[in-house]
Design an enzyme around this catalytic site. Structure first.
Site, PDB file in Angstrom:
ATOM      1  N   GLU A   1       0.865  -1.188   0.000  1.00 49.88           N
ATOM      2  CA  GLU A   1       0.000   0.000   0.000  1.00 49.88           C
ATOM      3  C   GLU A   1       0.893   1.227   0.000  1.00 49.88           C
ATOM      4  OE1 GLU A   1      -2.973   0.224   3.129  1.00 49.88           O
ATOM      5  OE2 GLU A   1      -2.571   2.391   3.353  1.00 49.88           O
TER       6      GLU A   1
ATOM      7  N   GLU B   1      -1.449  11.254   4.392  1.00 52.81           N
ATOM      8  CA  GLU B   1      -2.409  11.012   5.466  1.00 52.81           C
ATOM      9  C   GLU B   1      -2.233  12.114   6.496  1.00 52.81           C
ATOM     10  OE1 GLU B   1      -3.438   6.529   6.372  1.00 52.81           O
ATOM     11  OE2 GLU B   1      -1.258   6.769   6.273  1.00 52.81           O
TER      12      GLU B   1
END
Length: 592
Positions: free
Chosen positions: A405, A410
């Site tokens: 991933e 974020e």
């Protein structure tokens, strides 16, 4: 007793304390004083100036500002008609003033008028008689600055420029011609050597810095080769076009928490994802606005009729129950958990209290090596979790995290005062590991921060550069990289995993799932892009007991505890503009 007013009489001169007119030298002193204190002439008065004076008292009041002795022939104020002031003075008998201790005093009536400050009456030709200017002028002069006067009676102000005095030469200094200067006659050979050594070392330092800068510049990995545009989305159309048939974006609709225990449900509603004024908005809203607060906690069943869980590959989701590579078998339990919910106050289960959006390019665009750019403004609000990230199109090496991933960005919507990195921090990372519960993200992550602002105040560019040799994640500039990783060793070696791990009571011997890959494996497969705005979660992204967190990750009622604390976190979300993840453009290039 009448007194004579002769020029030689002592009474015709100004009064001096302790002066005896019979003492020799007194006349000389009086002559010096009259020279030093020569009067100023007042400007001549006009005929009407003394007639009316707004500052004068009424005629019935005797003026104490006017000398009782007025000009000859004038009638003083306060005298009866027909009686001149001179006549009144002449007919008045002044008593003799005795001499005390050898000090003589003059009478006020004997003081001369020619030396008055007010001067003589212009044009009258009277020099000896008393003269005063009109009271109006005198009153105006009383408000003017006084004339310059000498510092003492016997001195005047010295206006001559000061002469620059010659500076005296110190007697402690020796004559320069007698000083010994041996360095002039014979030079020290070590002095020249020290000079060249100093200059040489400075030159070597400058040259070394230049060489270091050059090789540092050359060592920065760059994408070599051509980049082909795969996706260029600037959201200049309407919502139906962006999310319609054949569009670039796919709305993922679920409420199962996406393997992170998230508290939101993602919908296809235009309240949660829409295009406006050339921007894409991902906006969180309250579920209670649709079903009511009571139904949120008890006695209500909520189904997502357009749930996309069976469309997206179940094995690609974190926490999936499938463990084999390329497994696409329908998982009924996971499907029902992701597409419906029932509120029950006894069990502590609630309907997801927040609705949001999750968009992906799974069906339209993906890249295997290349470049990604996303310009976005992050949301502001407690427990908001915006993310720009990528997942593999196919689980070539197994379920998450075996196939990897890529997190381009974020963040947390909490304020800068939040102790575990709020909205003034952005983070980039790689998630990978040989088992579903063994994630080595701690070895491949980093962040960047704004010291005087945050990432919710404006748009910033979040970028990924990815080749078979390296991977770089940065914000706005390569100098602001969050993660720069060279693929110079296999990931299984990089992870430094133990030989045996324990899952409960079961011992598991680790196997290298990427044994047949390259140093870039598992990041050597096509990945697609995801934009989403999550809320809360139980995977540890929001650590327990930090920033007033109203739930515990290990609690069975974590989502219910979060929903009950709505009054504490919802006010921090602010307006729609503040709590939304706003995207300006998205660009993807494939290395070709």
């Amino acid at each position: 007793m009448a007194t004579s007013r002769s020029k030689n009489s002592p009474s015709t001169t100004p009064f001096y304390l302790g002066e005896d007119p019979n003492v020799e030298g007194s006349a000389q002193l009086r002559e010096q004083h009259s020279t030093l204190t020569s009067p100023r002439d007042s400007p001549p008065s006009s005929p009407g100036m003394s007639a009316i004076n707004p500052f004068s008292p009424p005629a019935s009041v005797r003026s104490f500002s006017v000398d009782p002795v007025s000009a000859a022939g004038s009638t003083p104020v306060g005298n009866p008609p027909g009686i001149g002031h001179s006549d009144a003075i002449a007919n008045f008998s002044f008593p003799e003033v005795p001499t005390r201790n050898g000090v003589s005093f003059s009478r006020r009536a004997d003081l001369p008028r020619t030396s008055s400050y007010y001067g003589s009456r212009p044009g009258t030709g009277v020099t000896e008689g008393p003269s005063r200017t009109p009271s109006g002028i005198r009153l105006r002069e009383s408000f003017a600055a006084p004339p310059a006067r000498p510092m003492t009676v016997y001195s005047t102000v010295n206006t001559a420029p000061l002469k620059k005095s010659k500076r005296l030469q110190s007697t402690l200094l020796e004559d320069p011609s007698t000083l010994d200067k041996p360095w002039i006659t014979s030079k020290d050979p070590y002095g020249r050597l020290a000079y060249f050594i100093t200059v040489g070392i400075a030159f070597l330092g400058i040259a070394g810095s230049a060489v270091r800068c050059y090789f540092g510049y050359k060592s920065v990995p760059m994408i070599n080769g051509n980049l082909c545009m795969v996706l260029d989305e600037e959201f200049n159309t309407d919502t139906n076009t962006v999310f319609g048939a054949g569009s670039n974006w796919f709305r993922e609709i679920e409420l199962g928490g996406f393997g992170n225990g998230e508290f939101e449900m993602t919908t296809d509603s235009t309240n949660n994802s829409y295009v406006q004024n050339g921007y894409l908005y991902l906006t969180p809203t309250l579920t209670s606005d649709i079903i009511g607060s009571d139904n949120l906690y008890n006695g209500y069943t909520f189904n997502l009729t357009d749930c996309t869980y069976n469309i997206t590959n179940p094995a690609s989701l974190p926490g999936s129950s499938t463990t084999t590579s390329n497994e696409t078998t329908f998982d009924a339990a996971a499907y029902y958990a992701s597409c419906g919910a029932v509120s029950n106050s006894t069990l502590g289960t609630v309907i997801n209290p927040v609705q949001s959006a999750r968009l992906s390019t799974k069906n339209s665009a993906s890249i295997r090596y290349g470049r990604v750019e996303v310009s976005a403004k992050l949301p502001r609000g407690d427990w908001l979790w915006p993310a720009i990230w990528m997942l593999p199109v196919n689980n070539t090496y197994g379920a998450w995290p075996l196939s990897g991933e890529i997190d381009i960005m974020e963040s947390r919507g909490n304020p800068a005062s939040y102790p575990d990195q709020g909205v003034n921090y952005v983070r980039g990372s790689l998630n990978w590991g040989p088992l579903s519960f063994l994630n080595a993200v701690s070895k491949t992550f980093g962040w960047w921060t704004q010291r005087r602002s945050d990432y919710a105040q404006g748009f910033h560019t979040y970028a990924l550069e990815w080749t078979p040799e390296f991977l770089r994640i940065y914000v706005d500039s390569r100098l602001h990289y969050m993660l720069e990783l060279s693929f110079n060793e296999p990931f299984f070696t990089r992870g430094d995993f133990p030989t045996v791990v324990q899952n409960g009571t079961q011992d598991i011997v680790l196997q290298n799932p990427w044994v047949n890959g390259t140093n870039a494996t598992p990041f050597d497969q096509p990945f697609y892009l995801i934009l989403d705005l999550a809320v809360g979660g139980t995977n540890g992204w929001f650590p327990d007991n930090a920033g007033g967190k109203p739930w515990l990750d290990g609690s069975n009622t974590a989502m219910r505890d979060f929903a009950l604390a709505q009054d504490s976190w919802y006010p921090s979300w602010g307006s729609v503009e503040d709590r939304s993840l706003v995207v300006d453009y998205v660009k993807m290039w494939q290395l070709c």
